[in-house]
Design a protein around this motif. Structure first.
Motif, short mmCIF file in Angstrom:
data_model
loop_
_atom_site.label_atom_id
_atom_site.label_comp_id
_atom_site.label_asym_id
_atom_site.label_seq_id
_atom_site.Cartn_x
_atom_site.Cartn_y
_atom_site.Cartn_z
N GLY A 64 0.80 -1.05 0.06
CA GLY A 64 -0.19 -0.06 0.29
C GLY A 64 0.79 1.49 0.15
O GLY A 64 2.23 1.10 -0.04
N LEU A 117 -3.62 16.03 7.49
CA LEU A 117 -3.32 14.80 7.74
C LEU A 117 -2.13 15.04 9.09
O LEU A 117 -1.55 14.98 9.19
N ASP A 147 -6.06 13.05 1.83
CA ASP A 147 -6.97 14.36 2.15
C ASP A 147 -5.28 14.69 1.45
O ASP A 147 -4.69 14.46 1.46
N PHE A 203 -9.48 8.11 10.07
CA PHE A 203 -10.35 9.21 10.41
C PHE A 203 -8.97 10.22 11.34
O PHE A 203 -9.40 10.28 12.89
C1 FMN Z 1 -10.63 2.79 8.06
C2 FMN Z 1 -9.97 4.20 7.80
C3 FMN Z 1 -10.13 5.48 7.51
C4 FMN Z 1 -9.54 6.21 6.50
N1 FMN Z 1 -9.46 7.99 6.80
C5 FMN Z 1 -9.30 8.88 6.35
C6 FMN Z 1 -9.25 9.95 6.86
O1 FMN Z 1 -8.72 10.58 8.02
N2 FMN Z 1 -7.95 10.99 5.89
C7 FMN Z 1 -7.25 10.37 5.13
O2 FMN Z 1 -7.02 11.41 4.46
N3 FMN Z 1 -7.16 9.71 4.16
C8 FMN Z 1 -8.18 8.46 5.42
N4 FMN Z 1 -8.13 6.78 5.00
C9 FMN Z 1 -7.66 7.15 3.34
C10 FMN Z 1 -6.32 6.04 3.48
O3 FMN Z 1 -5.11 6.68 4.58
C11 FMN Z 1 -5.68 6.13 2.61
O4 FMN Z 1 -6.42 4.85 1.70
C12 FMN Z 1 -3.97 5.77 2.65
O5 FMN Z 1 -3.34 6.27 1.19
C13 FMN Z 1 -4.25 4.32 2.56
O6 FMN Z 1 -2.51 3.86 3.13
P1 FMN Z 1 -2.28 2.27 2.53
O7 FMN Z 1 -2.58 2.46 1.03
O8 FMN Z 1 -0.71 2.70 3.16
O9 FMN Z 1 -2.49 1.48 3.31
C14 FMN Z 1 -9.57 5.80 5.68
C15 FMN Z 1 -8.78 4.39 5.50
C16 FMN Z 1 -9.31 3.58 5.73
C17 FMN Z 1 -9.26 1.97 6.04
#
Ligand code: FMN
Length: 175
Positions: free
Chosen positions: A15, A126, A121, A87
């Protein structure tokens, strides 16, 4: 040569935050450092039970992978902590690990720390994650030297080709 420990907390292997961990790792290895990445989600790590036994014994009553991870953190020169925003805060995996710092919290200072934060975001959305993690790690006696913002990325792998990739590589290289 430095001993670099990377804690990758996303459940999504490859990811966005995990990809940035790997870029950081490549940079740090290219300049001759020893780097280990721990994918926290692969490990057996339970929640802190707030029993405070560790205040008496210096050890946690839970026999899982956390003792080994704490030892690795203690020994590292540089700590890289990566989380997606969930969140508006760090994800639960990372918070669970930080709560389990309790038995050794007085021994976890003195590191240079780098943060990797991803989310859909823009950076402004963030920033809370950056503030929280900076406060937590600095209160433990560390210095947060840099934050890599993987902003505006949602789907797995979207970070590839953004400027955060090069930032992660260069920061790793200059660690
Ligand atoms: C439960 C959950 C809550 C999330 N809340 C936010 C958030 O508050 N702000 C945001 O910018 N992205 C939010 N996201 C999106 C993730 O941060 C975003 O897809 C990120 O790139 C995931 O990182 P990864 O690919 O390393 O897992 C959320 C995703 C999930 C699954």
């Amino acid at each position: 040569m430095k001993n670099v420990l990377i804690l990758s907390s996303s459940p999504r292997k490859q990811g966005n935050s995990d990809i940035l961990c790997d870029e950081f790792m490549k940079g740090a290895e290219d300049s001759g450092n020893i780097v280990e990445k721990i994918t926290l989600y692969d490990r057996n790590i339970s929640f802190c039970r707030a029993c405070y036994s560790c205040f008496k014994t210096g050890k946690c009553v839970i026999a899982d992978d956390m003792a080994e991870i704490l030892e690795k953190i203690r020994k590292a020169d540089v700590l890289v902590v990566a989380t997606p925003a969930y969140f508006l805060t760090m994800n639960g995996m990372l918070k669970t690990v930080i709560d389990r710092f309790l038995p050794k919290w007085q021994e976890l200072g003195g590191h240079n720390v780098y943060l990797i934060i991803t989310g859909h975001d823009r950076k402004k959305g963030l920033e809370l994650v950056g503030k929280e993690l900076t406060t937590i790690f600095e209160n433990l006696g560390n210095t947060v030297r840099g934050i890599i913002w993987g902003e505006g990325v949602w789907q797995k792998g979207e970070v590839t080709g953004t400027k955060a990739m090069n930032e992660a590589y260069i920061t790793g290289k200059n660690v």
